[in-house]
Design a protein around this motif. Sequence first.
Motif, mmCIF file in Angstrom:
data_model
loop_
_atom_site.group_PDB
_atom_site.id
_atom_site.type_symbol
_atom_site.label_atom_id
_atom_site.label_comp_id
_atom_site.label_asym_id
_atom_site.label_seq_id
_atom_site.Cartn_x
_atom_site.Cartn_y
_atom_site.Cartn_z
ATOM 1 N N HIS A 1 40.179 61.389 46.179
ATOM 2 C CA HIS A 1 39.936 62.826 46.042
ATOM 3 C C HIS A 1 39.225 63.183 44.737
ATOM 4 N N ASN A 2 38.979 62.171 43.899
ATOM 5 C CA ASN A 2 38.238 62.434 42.659
ATOM 6 C C ASN A 2 37.622 61.125 42.178
ATOM 7 N N ASP A 3 36.322 60.976 42.378
ATOM 8 C CA ASP A 3 35.637 59.734 42.024
ATOM 9 C C ASP A 3 35.384 59.576 40.529
ATOM 10 N N ASP A 4 35.777 60.564 39.742
ATOM 11 C CA ASP A 4 35.694 60.379 38.294
ATOM 12 C C ASP A 4 36.978 59.760 37.760
ATOM 13 N N VAL A 5 38.083 60.021 38.436
ATOM 14 C CA VAL A 5 39.362 59.431 38.037
ATOM 15 C C VAL A 5 39.451 57.991 38.541
ATOM 16 N N ILE A 6 39.146 57.799 39.817
ATOM 17 C CA ILE A 6 39.092 56.456 40.398
ATOM 18 C C ILE A 6 37.642 56.200 40.763
ATOM 19 N N ARG A 7 36.959 55.502 39.898
ATOM 20 C CA ARG A 7 35.519 55.316 40.042
ATOM 21 C C ARG A 7 35.189 54.390 41.213
ATOM 22 N N THR A 8 33.961 54.503 41.683
ATOM 23 C CA THR A 8 33.454 53.535 42.652
ATOM 24 C C THR A 8 32.969 52.296 41.915
ATOM 25 N N PHE A 9 32.773 51.209 42.650
ATOM 26 C CA PHE A 9 32.375 49.959 42.012
ATOM 27 C C PHE A 9 30.952 50.008 41.458
ATOM 28 N N ASP A 10 30.136 50.937 41.935
ATOM 29 C CA ASP A 10 28.784 51.050 41.379
ATOM 30 C C ASP A 10 28.730 52.018 40.200
ATOM 31 N N ASN A 11 29.885 52.569 39.806
ATOM 32 C CA ASN A 11 29.958 53.458 38.650
ATOM 33 C C ASN A 11 31.264 53.215 37.892
ATOM 34 N N PRO A 12 31.498 51.977 37.435
ATOM 35 C CA PRO A 12 32.795 51.661 36.831
ATOM 36 C C PRO A 12 32.924 52.204 35.418
ATOM 37 N N LEU A 13 34.157 52.254 34.961
ATOM 38 C CA LEU A 13 34.407 52.593 33.557
ATOM 39 C C LEU A 13 33.944 51.441 32.671
ATOM 40 N N LEU A 14 34.154 50.212 33.141
ATOM 41 C CA LEU A 14 33.757 49.006 32.419
ATOM 42 C C LEU A 14 33.391 47.951 33.453
ATOM 43 N N ALA A 15 32.241 47.316 33.270
ATOM 44 C CA ALA A 15 31.740 46.387 34.285
ATOM 45 C C ALA A 15 32.632 45.166 34.458
ATOM 46 N N HIS A 16 33.193 44.670 33.358
ATOM 47 C CA HIS A 16 34.047 43.486 33.419
ATOM 48 C C HIS A 16 35.357 43.822 32.705
ATOM 49 N N GLY A 17 36.360 44.207 33.481
ATOM 50 C CA GLY A 17 37.572 44.753 32.879
ATOM 51 C C GLY A 17 38.741 43.819 32.806
ATOM 52 N N GLY A 18 38.629 42.628 33.390
ATOM 53 C CA GLY A 18 39.766 41.718 33.426
ATOM 54 C C GLY A 18 40.186 41.254 32.049
ATOM 55 N N ILE A 19 41.459 40.914 31.922
ATOM 56 C CA ILE A 19 41.990 40.400 30.661
ATOM 57 C C ILE A 19 41.185 39.175 30.236
ATOM 58 N N CYS A 20 40.733 39.156 28.980
ATOM 59 C CA CYS A 20 40.037 37.986 28.432
ATOM 60 C C CYS A 20 41.072 36.940 28.030
ATOM 61 N N VAL A 21 40.863 35.727 28.476
ATOM 62 C CA VAL A 21 41.670 34.599 28.021
ATOM 63 C C VAL A 21 40.851 33.847 26.974
ATOM 64 N N LEU A 22 41.394 33.711 25.784
ATOM 65 C CA LEU A 22 40.695 33.093 24.659
ATOM 66 C C LEU A 22 41.346 31.768 24.301
ATOM 67 N N ARG A 23 40.516 30.792 23.963
ATOM 68 C CA ARG A 23 41.023 29.501 23.492
ATOM 69 C C ARG A 23 40.147 29.010 22.347
ATOM 70 N N GLY A 24 40.688 28.078 21.608
ATOM 71 C CA GLY A 24 39.986 27.495 20.479
ATOM 72 C C GLY A 24 41.013 26.856 19.565
ATOM 73 N N ASN A 25 40.569 26.391 18.392
ATOM 74 C CA ASN A 25 41.521 25.713 17.508
ATOM 75 C C ASN A 25 42.566 26.663 16.925
ATOM 76 N N LEU A 26 42.342 27.979 17.050
ATOM 77 C CA LEU A 26 43.328 28.951 16.577
ATOM 78 C C LEU A 26 44.366 29.276 17.656
ATOM 79 N N ALA A 27 44.005 29.049 18.917
ATOM 80 C CA ALA A 27 44.910 29.342 20.033
ATOM 81 C C ALA A 27 44.751 28.264 21.098
ATOM 82 N N PRO A 28 45.221 27.049 20.822
ATOM 83 C CA PRO A 28 45.009 25.955 21.775
ATOM 84 C C PRO A 28 45.665 26.184 23.134
ATOM 85 N N ARG A 29 46.731 26.967 23.160
ATOM 86 C CA ARG A 29 47.372 27.279 24.448
ATOM 87 C C ARG A 29 47.044 28.680 24.931
ATOM 88 N N GLY A 30 46.105 29.322 24.244
ATOM 89 C CA GLY A 30 45.591 30.586 24.741
ATOM 90 C C GLY A 30 46.003 31.799 23.942
#
Length: 579
Positions: free
Chosen positions: A363-392
């Motif tokens: 009922h409101n495409d500004d609150v729940i956006r369509t996939f062609d008009n997202p709030l953020l194109a890639h919104g998934g949680i980032c998983v980071l690794r490296g020598n500072l976080a070997p287990r993530g």
Amino acid sequence: MKNDDKNKSKLRSAQWFGTADKNGFMYRSWMKNQGIPDHHFQNKPVIGICNTWSELTPCNAHFREIADRVKNGIREAGGIPVEFPVFSNGESNLRPTAMLTRNLASMDTEEAIRGNPIDGVVLLVGCDKTTPALLMGAASCDLPTLVVSGGPMLNGKHHGKDVGSGTMVWKMHEEYKAGNITLQEFMDAEASMSRSAGTCNTMGTASTMACMAESLGVSLPGNAAIPAVDSRRYVFAHMSGMRIVDMVHEELNLSKVLTRNAFLNAIKTNAAIGGSTNAVIHLKAIAGRIGVNLELDDWLVGKEVPTIVNLQPSGQYLMEEFYYSGGLPVVLRRLGEQGLLDKDALTVNGKPIWDNVADATCHNDDVIRTFDNPLLAHGGICVLRGNLAPRGAVLKPSAASPHLMQHRGRAVVFENFDDYKARIADPELDVDENSVMVLKNCGPKGYPGMAEVGNMGLPPKVLKKGVKDMVRISDARMSGTAFGTVVLHVAPEAMELGPLAAVEEGDYIQLDADAGVLQLEVSDDVLEARLNKLKATQVIAKSGGYMEIYRERVLQADEGCDFDFLVGCRGADVPPHSH
């Protein structure tokens, strides 16, 4: 044998109430002191209502009425409701953090379900940790189980504008520290934020976990967003009470719903709603209890999913607007239309999840956006690794600043939260907007319970320049209502002598969220030498009580912070008690 007798023999509660002997006599007799008639012990499912009501948990303060509505539904469907309390770990009042007692509440829930004459259970959940705690405990028993969330509070109102609970506090406090508003102006906003019963009205952890429950299929459709004081919340509770009775007859146990594909649906949903980083820990813990293999890297399935829900702290609106716009069924439909949903995942109403949401209307495409008009194109949680976080480690892109997602800066190190509080406002602190703030010893064991202190407030000397965000790194968590370019859940934690413990003032740290890299620019040899030195001098004081059990047995963030001895499904069988 008549059909009624067949049903009776299937009911778990018949082990208590269904025998014509001394034990059956005593179990029935004691229950009858509450005015229960004899025929209620014949062929009727006994449904437990697991209630986290408490006046010390304001989010759940309306649960007595919610429980009454669930009872009405249970009775209408031919069941016997029995309400019982479990530990209510409310985030707003409980020190040092409600996460410390999440596992305790789960143990309370598990033993209450297993040890009592219950055929199925309705979990009344709301404030952040009550949802995962009760689901964890129920998962270890694996009876027919249905979640009823308490719902979000009404929108906050301040100076003619909508304001979000939690998020408003963080923003206005930064404005106060920057000198943009007075202390009186900050304090005047206090009464504006929380206007009704219910959980935070932002997409904080409580709302996120309500959405996780619905996307996992363990609640009826529409559970996540109905406001706490909306009459439709009570209708929902009534219908849930009716449904749990049918679930018992259908033998629809929790393990039939909480499948690996259900968890993957929830991970993608979390990306689409801009959900809390706390969901990473809680979903892992729930999966571990039901016996589903879920790893930190499974969150990568949400990496490319856009954030389409425009709610604070990532966006503009609040949970009222989310509900009025169609709520989570719309999000699930849009995920399904993009091929991002396992449409066949079973839900507690006995239908595949797609059947529940295929006709959902936005009922409101500004609150729940369509996939062609997202709030953020890639919104998934980032998983980071490296020598500072070997287990993530994790980072929430929808709450971060794009210009800081790739960053290299000099570390400003706080050894613990007390050190941070003592030094952050010092005008002589050697810090600028390009620095990387590092907080140690705030992980599961270091600050028992892994408190929500990872979103460290910025130094006033930086705020006064007009700077709104800096890269922050810790082994802590942050509130789902918070925002910023904040790296969290670094594992192993500093208290376990993970590499985070060895970061020193002036070290350079590189963050590349897109590439999933978190790197300390120190050689392996130097890092090892520093850690060996720390190991030789580390002293861990004994605290006694529950906190000591917690420190000794809690798992790391990437493992869900459950106790090692609680992982796994132990089932609902219990030895008989002979009086």
